[in-house]
Scaffold this active site. Structure first.
Site, PDB file in Angstrom:
ATOM      1  N   THR A  54       0.842  -1.198   0.000  1.00  0.00           N
ATOM      2  CA  THR A  54       0.000   0.000   0.000  1.00  0.00           C
ATOM      3  C   THR A  54       0.880   1.251   0.000  1.00  0.00           C
ATOM      4  O   THR A  54       2.068   1.193   0.334  1.00  0.00           O
ATOM      5  CB  THR A  54      -0.943   0.024   1.219  1.00  0.00           C
ATOM      6  OG1 THR A  54      -0.143   0.014   2.400  1.00  0.00           O
ATOM      7  CG2 THR A  54      -1.868  -1.168   1.221  1.00  0.00           C
ATOM      8  N   SER A  82      -8.136   9.583 -14.717  1.00  0.00           N
ATOM      9  CA  SER A  82      -9.510   9.993 -14.386  1.00  0.00           C
ATOM     10  C   SER A  82      -9.595  10.376 -12.912  1.00  0.00           C
ATOM     11  O   SER A  82     -10.249  11.365 -12.546  1.00  0.00           O
ATOM     12  CB  SER A  82     -10.490   8.853 -14.669  1.00  0.00           C
ATOM     13  OG  SER A  82     -10.416   8.482 -16.010  1.00  0.00           O
ATOM     14  N   TRP A 114     -11.769  14.141 -23.326  1.00  0.00           N
ATOM     15  CA  TRP A 114     -12.075  12.797 -22.864  1.00  0.00           C
ATOM     16  C   TRP A 114     -13.263  12.884 -21.909  1.00  0.00           C
ATOM     17  O   TRP A 114     -13.475  13.933 -21.293  1.00  0.00           O
ATOM     18  CB  TRP A 114     -10.846  12.173 -22.177  1.00  0.00           C
ATOM     19  CG  TRP A 114     -11.030  10.721 -21.872  1.00  0.00           C
ATOM     20  CD1 TRP A 114     -11.063  10.135 -20.643  1.00  0.00           C
ATOM     21  CD2 TRP A 114     -11.229   9.663 -22.822  1.00  0.00           C
ATOM     22  NE1 TRP A 114     -11.267   8.789 -20.767  1.00  0.00           N
ATOM     23  CE2 TRP A 114     -11.379   8.460 -22.101  1.00  0.00           C
ATOM     24  CE3 TRP A 114     -11.309   9.625 -24.222  1.00  0.00           C
ATOM     25  CZ2 TRP A 114     -11.602   7.232 -22.713  1.00  0.00           C
ATOM     26  CZ3 TRP A 114     -11.523   8.401 -24.835  1.00  0.00           C
ATOM     27  CH2 TRP A 114     -11.658   7.226 -24.081  1.00  0.00           C
ATOM     28  N   SER A 209      -1.846  11.049 -16.750  1.00  0.00           N
ATOM     29  CA  SER A 209      -2.261   9.637 -16.715  1.00  0.00           C
ATOM     30  C   SER A 209      -1.060   8.741 -17.014  1.00  0.00           C
ATOM     31  O   SER A 209      -0.259   9.044 -17.905  1.00  0.00           O
ATOM     32  CB  SER A 209      -3.340   9.387 -17.773  1.00  0.00           C
ATOM     33  OG  SER A 209      -3.495   7.994 -18.000  1.00  0.00           O
ATOM     34  N   HIS A 214      -0.066   4.947 -22.288  1.00  0.00           N
ATOM     35  CA  HIS A 214       0.420   6.331 -22.315  1.00  0.00           C
ATOM     36  C   HIS A 214       1.953   6.393 -22.422  1.00  0.00           C
ATOM     37  O   HIS A 214       2.609   5.374 -22.543  1.00  0.00           O
ATOM     38  CB  HIS A 214      -0.126   7.082 -21.107  1.00  0.00           C
ATOM     39  CG  HIS A 214      -1.589   7.403 -21.277  1.00  0.00           C
ATOM     40  ND1 HIS A 214      -2.132   8.643 -21.028  1.00  0.00           N
ATOM     41  CD2 HIS A 214      -2.621   6.641 -21.723  1.00  0.00           C
ATOM     42  CE1 HIS A 214      -3.429   8.618 -21.290  1.00  0.00           C
ATOM     43  NE2 HIS A 214      -3.743   7.416 -21.707  1.00  0.00           N
ATOM     44  N   ARG A 245      -3.484  12.221   8.276  1.00  0.00           N
ATOM     45  CA  ARG A 245      -2.157  11.591   8.210  1.00  0.00           C
ATOM     46  C   ARG A 245      -1.278  12.044   7.064  1.00  0.00           C
ATOM     47  O   ARG A 245      -0.070  12.066   7.175  1.00  0.00           O
ATOM     48  CB  ARG A 245      -2.341  10.075   8.052  1.00  0.00           C
ATOM     49  CG  ARG A 245      -2.447   9.365   9.339  1.00  0.00           C
ATOM     50  CD  ARG A 245      -2.302   7.895   9.036  1.00  0.00           C
ATOM     51  NE  ARG A 245      -3.511   7.198   9.409  1.00  0.00           N
ATOM     52  CZ  ARG A 245      -3.733   5.929   9.120  1.00  0.00           C
ATOM     53  NH1 ARG A 245      -2.846   5.229   8.429  1.00  0.00           N
ATOM     54  NH2 ARG A 245      -4.839   5.339   9.508  1.00  0.00           N
ATOM     55  N   ASN A 272     -10.829   7.191  -1.604  1.00  0.00           N
ATOM     56  CA  ASN A 272      -9.575   6.457  -1.609  1.00  0.00           C
ATOM     57  C   ASN A 272      -9.141   6.303  -3.054  1.00  0.00           C
ATOM     58  O   ASN A 272      -9.639   5.445  -3.780  1.00  0.00           O
ATOM     59  CB  ASN A 272      -9.711   5.087  -0.947  1.00  0.00           C
ATOM     60  CG  ASN A 272      -8.374   4.370  -0.959  1.00  0.00           C
ATOM     61  OD1 ASN A 272      -7.387   4.896  -1.472  1.00  0.00           O
ATOM     62  ND2 ASN A 272      -8.332   3.179  -0.406  1.00  0.00           N
ATOM     63  N   GLU A 356      -3.250  -1.093 -36.084  1.00  0.00           N
ATOM     64  CA  GLU A 356      -4.367  -0.806 -35.169  1.00  0.00           C
ATOM     65  C   GLU A 356      -4.726   0.668 -35.305  1.00  0.00           C
ATOM     66  O   GLU A 356      -3.821   1.511 -35.363  1.00  0.00           O
ATOM     67  CB  GLU A 356      -3.938  -1.094 -33.732  1.00  0.00           C
ATOM     68  CG  GLU A 356      -4.421  -2.407 -33.214  1.00  0.00           C
ATOM     69  CD  GLU A 356      -4.119  -2.607 -31.745  1.00  0.00           C
ATOM     70  OE1 GLU A 356      -4.352  -3.716 -31.292  1.00  0.00           O
ATOM     71  OE2 GLU A 356      -3.644  -1.676 -31.062  1.00  0.00           O
TER      72      GLU A 356
HETATM   73  C1  LIG Z   1      -7.474  13.856 -21.966  1.00  0.00           C
HETATM   74  C2  LIG Z   1      -7.640  12.693 -21.043  1.00  0.00           C
HETATM   75  N1  LIG Z   1      -8.054  12.917 -19.777  1.00  0.00           N
HETATM   76  C3  LIG Z   1      -8.218  11.908 -18.906  1.00  0.00           C
HETATM   77  C4  LIG Z   1      -7.962  10.601 -19.267  1.00  0.00           C
HETATM   78  C5  LIG Z   1      -8.169   9.506 -18.284  1.00  0.00           C
HETATM   79  O1  LIG Z   1      -7.000   8.832 -17.938  1.00  0.00           O
HETATM   80  P1  LIG Z   1      -7.085   7.333 -17.397  1.00  0.00           P
HETATM   81  O2  LIG Z   1      -7.358   6.441 -18.549  1.00  0.00           O
HETATM   82  O3  LIG Z   1      -5.734   7.090 -16.785  1.00  0.00           O
HETATM   83  O4  LIG Z   1      -8.157   7.283 -16.391  1.00  0.00           O
HETATM   84  C6  LIG Z   1      -7.552  10.314 -20.578  1.00  0.00           C
HETATM   85  C7  LIG Z   1      -7.290   8.938 -20.997  1.00  0.00           C
HETATM   86  O5  LIG Z   1      -6.589   8.648 -21.910  1.00  0.00           O
HETATM   87  C8  LIG Z   1      -7.379  11.384 -21.498  1.00  0.00           C
HETATM   88  O6  LIG Z   1      -7.016  11.171 -22.761  1.00  0.00           O
END
Ligand SMILES: Cc1ncc(COP(=O)(O)O)c(C=O)c1O
Length: 424
Positions: A54, A82, A114, A209, A214, A245, A272, A356
């Protein structure tokens, strides 16, 4: 078996299993290939063997190295990009954070983005204001940003699309003039700079990210950076349960609450969203490889730009923003209006020859069904983002695409395009 022989056996196994160089007899160019090698697998395994699992010193070390490399004062690691966006927005909306955003405040976002760029705003009762893309750089159009400003505008969350910095030279005067909270979604653009300044350091917070596909990976993972100490404290507390903490400066809370055990003293709301030690350990090794990976991506992009320049009547690749150091998360391109084929046809044909392919991000987010259910505002007709949703595409551009692979990609693309143009 000793650890040293386990390490050797693992490295030998990795050699057998690791992605192989491009094979012209069985040509495949994936959208991404693992950026990690046996060193990262070893670090990961080592953590498991020692039950260092952890969040702890290895995550903290990665945070410090990340902050130092890009000149940020604070970096807070989380379990995805995200989550980085969620945590950033959550901290900036938190009532205990100075100058926080409030329900109903508007935040300008690019239509080409996104999903989890925008969802955290909605989840915090903010109102996304969707503006169009620049058709060449694919980034938020500063002219449209100026047009989108209204009495409730308090923030802006640009996305640096596919490694290409937004035009910060035009955006920053707007940010300053209107005192906007700037959140940079840099999840696709690690390693990129604008006018020499690393992305993620223009605003109050920047997010990254480390998802598997990535520039570097911790399998899943993300980072939030800031230069503001109080924001960093909020990010750390909100990341882990809301307990005290993780704070660097917890003295006041401890003094004010002597009757509550400091281990379980909760001083704010929280989630979390923590990353794990194996991920932190992996991140440190990956970070040292980033510059090489970005160099290869840039070489590939420069090659395709040169090689396919004469097809400019029918396809156009993303244009680098002036003053940018682009980190090329792919090779985003568009089929031009009037071309004798669609992007879908091109993707299907190239896919059949081992490439791809994928469309560009969520396209126009305002056209996605989910957003209809939630409060938002649209500025203008979003015609460029709408068009990019139909005519945008990319093939893979990453550290594993070598000279033979990139030449194959150019040949296959040319074969299809010239064949279709001849047919008319
Ligand atoms: C512009 C953007 N924001 C946020 C994210 C989210 O990242 P993750 O896939 O690590 O959650 C992505 C994912 O590729 C993204 O392209």
């Amino acid at each position: 078996m000793s650890l040293a022989s386990l390490r050797r056996a693992m490295a030998a196994e990795w050699k057998k299993l690791a992605p192989k160089p491009f094979d012209p007899k069985r040509p495949v160019v994936k959208l991404h290939e693992s950026t990690y090698g046996d060193a990262e697998v070893w670090e990961f395994l080592n953590c498991l063997l020692r039950t260092e699992v952890t969040m702890g010193p290895k995550v903290r070390r990665f945070e410090e190295e990340f902050a130092r490399k890009f000149g940020h004062k604070h970096a807070v690691m989380v379990n995805s990009g995200s989550s980085a966006n969620l945590l950033a927005v959550s901290a900036l909306c938190n009532p205990l954070v100075k100058g926080h955003l409030r329900p109903g405040d508007e935040v300008i976002v690019p239509a080409l983005c996104w999903s989890t760029t925008v969802w955290p705003l909605i989840q915090h009762q903010l109102v996304p204001v969707v503006v169009d893309a620049d058709p060449a750089t694919l980034n938020i159009n500063p002219g449209e940003v100026a047009r989108a400003l209204g009495p409730k505008t308090r923030g802006i969350m640009p996305v640096h699309i596919y490694g290409n910095p937004c035009d910060m030279k035009s955006l920053m005067p707007i940010v300053r003039k209107h005192d906007l909270t700037l959140i940079e979604d840099t999840c696709e653009s690690l390693g990129a700079r604008h006018q020499g300044k690393p992305l993620g350091s223009f605003g109050r917070v920047g997010t990254f990210s480390f998802y598997y596909s990535h520039h570097i990976t911790t399998l899943e993972g993300g980072m939030v950076v800031t230069d503001d100490f109080d924001t960093a404290e909020a990010l750390r507390v909100l990341r882990a349960h809301g307990w005290v903490r993780e704070m660097k400066n917890s003295k006041r809370h401890l003094a004010d609450n002597p009757a509550i055990h400091p281990k379980f003293l909760f001083v704010n709301l929280g989630y979390n969203l923590r990353a794990t030690e194996p991920q932190g350990a992996m991140g440190s090794v990956q970070l040292r490889k980033l510059d090489r990976f970005v160099r290869i991506r840039r070489e590939n992009a420069a090659y395709w730009k040169r090689e396919l320049a004469d097809l400019g009547d029918v396809i156009a690749s993303q244009e680098e923003t002036p003053g940018a150091f682009h980190s090329w998360f792919g090779f985003p391109s568009r089929v031009k209006t009037g071309a004798p084929f669609t992007a879908r046809e091109l993707m299907t044909a190239l896919q059949a020859r081992g490439l791809e392919m994928r469309p560009l991000n969520a396209g126009n987010i305002a056209a996605q069904p989910a957003i209809r259910h939630f409060r938002h505002r649209v500025v203008g007709d979003l015609r460029h983002a709408t068009a990019i949703m139909q005519d945008g595409f990319t093939w893979g551009n990453h550290q594993h695409v070598d000279r033979a692979a990139r030449e194959y990609v150019a040949r296959v693309a040319r074969d299809f395009i010239e064949g279709r143009c001849r047919r008319g």
